[in-house]
Design a protein around this motif. Structure first.
Motif, PDB file in Angstrom:
ATOM      1  N   GLY A 144      -4.810  -2.983 -11.318  1.00  0.00           N
ATOM      2  CA  GLY A 144      -5.886  -2.009 -11.782  1.00  0.00           C
ATOM      3  C   GLY A 144      -5.329  -0.740 -11.048  1.00  0.00           C
ATOM      4  N   ASN A 145      -6.121   0.215 -11.142  1.00  0.00           N
ATOM      5  CA  ASN A 145      -5.924   1.442 -10.189  1.00  0.00           C
ATOM      6  C   ASN A 145      -5.985   1.069  -8.555  1.00  0.00           C
ATOM      7  OD1 ASN A 145      -5.884   3.063 -12.291  1.00  0.00           O
ATOM      8  ND2 ASN A 145      -7.873   4.123 -12.230  1.00  0.00           N
ATOM      9  N   PHE A 146      -5.181   1.856  -7.932  1.00  0.00           N
ATOM     10  CA  PHE A 146      -4.845   1.567  -6.589  1.00  0.00           C
ATOM     11  C   PHE A 146      -5.889   2.289  -5.861  1.00  0.00           C
ATOM     12  CE2 PHE A 146      -0.422   0.704  -7.853  1.00  0.00           C
ATOM     13  CZ  PHE A 146      -0.348  -0.410  -7.416  1.00  0.00           C
ATOM     14  N   ASP A 147      -6.457   1.728  -4.693  1.00  0.00           N
ATOM     15  CA  ASP A 147      -7.316   2.543  -4.086  1.00  0.00           C
ATOM     16  C   ASP A 147      -6.832   3.342  -2.897  1.00  0.00           C
ATOM     17  OD1 ASP A 147      -9.894   3.341  -2.762  1.00  0.00           O
ATOM     18  OD2 ASP A 147     -10.190   1.443  -1.623  1.00  0.00           O
ATOM     19  N   ILE A 148      -6.702   4.732  -2.998  1.00  0.00           N
ATOM     20  CA  ILE A 148      -5.653   5.411  -2.247  1.00  0.00           C
ATOM     21  C   ILE A 148      -6.492   5.610  -0.877  1.00  0.00           C
ATOM     22  CG2 ILE A 148      -4.903   7.699  -1.977  1.00  0.00           C
ATOM     23  CD1 ILE A 148      -4.400   7.849  -4.750  1.00  0.00           C
ATOM     24  N   GLU A 149      -7.871   5.595  -0.881  1.00  0.00           N
ATOM     25  CA  GLU A 149      -8.479   5.836   0.433  1.00  0.00           C
ATOM     26  C   GLU A 149      -8.273   4.750   1.442  1.00  0.00           C
ATOM     27  OE1 GLU A 149      -9.969   8.500   1.168  1.00  0.00           O
ATOM     28  OE2 GLU A 149      -9.564   9.269  -1.022  1.00  0.00           O
ATOM     29  N   SER A 150      -8.175   3.551   0.784  1.00  0.00           N
ATOM     30  CA  SER A 150      -8.053   2.209   1.598  1.00  0.00           C
ATOM     31  C   SER A 150      -6.451   2.297   2.094  1.00  0.00           C
ATOM     32  CB  SER A 150      -8.339   0.994   1.101  1.00  0.00           C
ATOM     33  OG  SER A 150      -7.963   0.685  -0.026  1.00  0.00           O
ATOM     34  N   ALA A 151      -5.681   2.673   1.292  1.00  0.00           N
ATOM     35  CA  ALA A 151      -4.427   2.727   1.634  1.00  0.00           C
ATOM     36  C   ALA A 151      -4.089   3.891   2.679  1.00  0.00           C
ATOM     37  CB  ALA A 151      -3.410   3.026   0.213  1.00  0.00           C
ATOM     38  N   LEU A 152      -4.882   4.788   2.651  1.00  0.00           N
ATOM     39  CA  LEU A 152      -4.544   5.936   3.773  1.00  0.00           C
ATOM     40  C   LEU A 152      -4.968   5.441   5.177  1.00  0.00           C
ATOM     41  CD1 LEU A 152      -5.825   9.066   1.725  1.00  0.00           C
ATOM     42  CD2 LEU A 152      -3.525   8.570   2.717  1.00  0.00           C
ATOM     43  N   VAL A 153      -6.075   4.429   5.263  1.00  0.00           N
ATOM     44  CA  VAL A 153      -6.536   4.051   6.390  1.00  0.00           C
ATOM     45  C   VAL A 153      -5.352   2.928   6.903  1.00  0.00           C
ATOM     46  CG1 VAL A 153      -8.022   2.435   7.434  1.00  0.00           C
ATOM     47  CG2 VAL A 153      -9.035   4.169   5.833  1.00  0.00           C
ATOM     48  N   LYS A 154      -4.845   2.284   6.047  1.00  0.00           N
ATOM     49  CA  LYS A 154      -3.718   1.143   6.398  1.00  0.00           C
ATOM     50  C   LYS A 154      -2.533   1.886   6.713  1.00  0.00           C
ATOM     51  CE  LYS A 154      -2.245  -3.539   5.213  1.00  0.00           C
ATOM     52  NZ  LYS A 154      -2.366  -4.551   3.947  1.00  0.00           N
ATOM     53  N   PHE A 155      -2.210   2.739   5.607  1.00  0.00           N
ATOM     54  CA  PHE A 155      -0.745   3.396   5.905  1.00  0.00           C
ATOM     55  C   PHE A 155      -1.077   4.835   6.018  1.00  0.00           C
ATOM     56  CE2 PHE A 155      -0.388  -0.190   2.905  1.00  0.00           C
ATOM     57  CZ  PHE A 155       0.736  -1.021   3.769  1.00  0.00           C
ATOM     58  N   PRO A 156      -1.348   5.511   7.401  1.00  0.00           N
ATOM     59  CA  PRO A 156      -1.884   6.788   7.452  1.00  0.00           C
ATOM     60  C   PRO A 156      -0.423   7.746   7.059  1.00  0.00           C
ATOM     61  CG  PRO A 156      -1.404   5.705   9.440  1.00  0.00           C
ATOM     62  CD  PRO A 156      -1.330   4.598   8.396  1.00  0.00           C
ATOM     63  N   CYS A 158       1.684  10.312   8.084  1.00  0.00           N
ATOM     64  CA  CYS A 158       2.023  11.172   9.587  1.00  0.00           C
ATOM     65  C   CYS A 158       3.486  11.494   9.404  1.00  0.00           C
ATOM     66  CB  CYS A 158       1.452  10.442  10.576  1.00  0.00           C
ATOM     67  SG  CYS A 158       2.031   8.886  10.913  1.00  0.00           S
ATOM     68  N   TYR A 159       3.865  12.347  10.370  1.00  0.00           N
ATOM     69  CA  TYR A 159       5.251  12.576  10.446  1.00  0.00           C
ATOM     70  C   TYR A 159       6.436  11.503  10.681  1.00  0.00           C
ATOM     71  CZ  TYR A 159       9.567  15.123  11.881  1.00  0.00           C
ATOM     72  OH  TYR A 159      10.694  15.518  12.179  1.00  0.00           O
ATOM     73  N   ASN A 164       5.199   6.316   4.359  1.00  0.00           N
ATOM     74  CA  ASN A 164       3.654   6.174   3.901  1.00  0.00           C
ATOM     75  C   ASN A 164       3.574   7.264   3.036  1.00  0.00           C
ATOM     76  OD1 ASN A 164       3.620   3.898   5.626  1.00  0.00           O
ATOM     77  ND2 ASN A 164       2.107   5.092   7.136  1.00  0.00           N
ATOM     78  N   THR A 165       4.135   8.454   3.140  1.00  0.00           N
ATOM     79  CA  THR A 165       3.664   9.747   2.497  1.00  0.00           C
ATOM     80  C   THR A 165       4.420   9.287   0.979  1.00  0.00           C
ATOM     81  OG1 THR A 165       3.988  11.183   4.067  1.00  0.00           O
ATOM     82  CG2 THR A 165       4.318  12.049   1.998  1.00  0.00           C
ATOM     83  N   VAL A 166       5.337   8.727   0.864  1.00  0.00           N
ATOM     84  CA  VAL A 166       6.021   8.282  -0.539  1.00  0.00           C
ATOM     85  C   VAL A 166       4.847   7.263  -1.048  1.00  0.00           C
ATOM     86  CG1 VAL A 166       8.021   7.285  -1.523  1.00  0.00           C
ATOM     87  CG2 VAL A 166       8.510   8.887   0.160  1.00  0.00           C
ATOM     88  N   LEU A 167       4.545   6.409  -0.452  1.00  0.00           N
ATOM     89  CA  LEU A 167       3.888   5.346  -0.765  1.00  0.00           C
ATOM     90  C   LEU A 167       2.424   5.801  -1.541  1.00  0.00           C
ATOM     91  CD1 LEU A 167       2.646   2.304  -1.201  1.00  0.00           C
ATOM     92  CD2 LEU A 167       1.843   2.619   0.883  1.00  0.00           C
ATOM     93  N   VAL A 168       1.965   6.807  -0.841  1.00  0.00           N
ATOM     94  CA  VAL A 168       0.634   7.436  -1.100  1.00  0.00           C
ATOM     95  C   VAL A 168       0.890   8.313  -2.532  1.00  0.00           C
ATOM     96  CG1 VAL A 168      -1.186   9.415  -0.752  1.00  0.00           C
ATOM     97  CG2 VAL A 168      -0.494   7.441   0.928  1.00  0.00           C
TER      98      VAL A 168
END
Length: 175
Positions: A144-156, A158-159, A164-168
């Protein structure tokens, strides 16, 4: 640099740089590298300088453009045939026939797959049912749709963690 700095164009060096360094690192098979170097020999040679409209194909449809300005080169490219004939790749015209046969077989195999094979006479909904079953099977396997909010917590983002930026970004694009 090679063209402007030397009295004579060092084709051997340019061929080596292009075939072995630029593209050669991406070609892992020795036969593919040999093919690449052979193809480059048709494009990087003294004849291309000595003969205006040097032809890359027997028909002459593919030839080097005359020396000109940028806009003329763009126009030259626009006037090339929209479909490439096998001759530009150094192949016989029968290659087109073989390709067309393979595409036709793939098309008919796909059509036969969607028709189903069970129902003879009567309703005629057998093909539709098979198609619906295939579609539902594919849909059940897709996430289904990916939950971006929980992904940002797990994969922040950052520089230090550029992946992680690519993943999001890919998750947003997928959604």
């Amino acid at each position: 640099l090679f063209v402007n700095e030397y009295e004579e164009v060092p084709f051997e060096a340019i061929t080596y740089l292009t075939g072995e360094c630029n593209y050669g690192g991406r070609v892992t098979d020795d036969w593919d590298r040999r093919l690449l170097m052979t193809i480059l020999a048709d494009f990087y040679n003294k004849d291309i300088i000595d003969h205006p409209r040097y032809s890359f194909s027997p028909s002459g449809n593919y030839h080097a453009p005359p020396k000109s300005i940028y806009e003329d080169y763009v126009e030259f490219i626009r006037n090339l045939p929209s479909t490439q004939h096998p001759e530009v790749f150094g192949m016989h015209e029968n290659v087109d026939i073989s390709k067309d046969l393979q595409q036709t077989k793939l098309l008919f195999d796909s059509l036969i797959l969607t028709q189903g094979g069970g129902s003879k006479g009567g309703g005629g909904s057998g093909g539709d049912t098979t198609l619906l079953d295939i579609a539902n099977d594919i849909l059940s396997k897709l996430p289904g749709n990916f939950d971006i909010e929980s992904a940002l917590v797990k994969f922040p983002v950052c520089y230090e963690e550029s992946m992680n930026t690519v993943l999001v970004q890919e998750m947003q694009r997928y959604n």
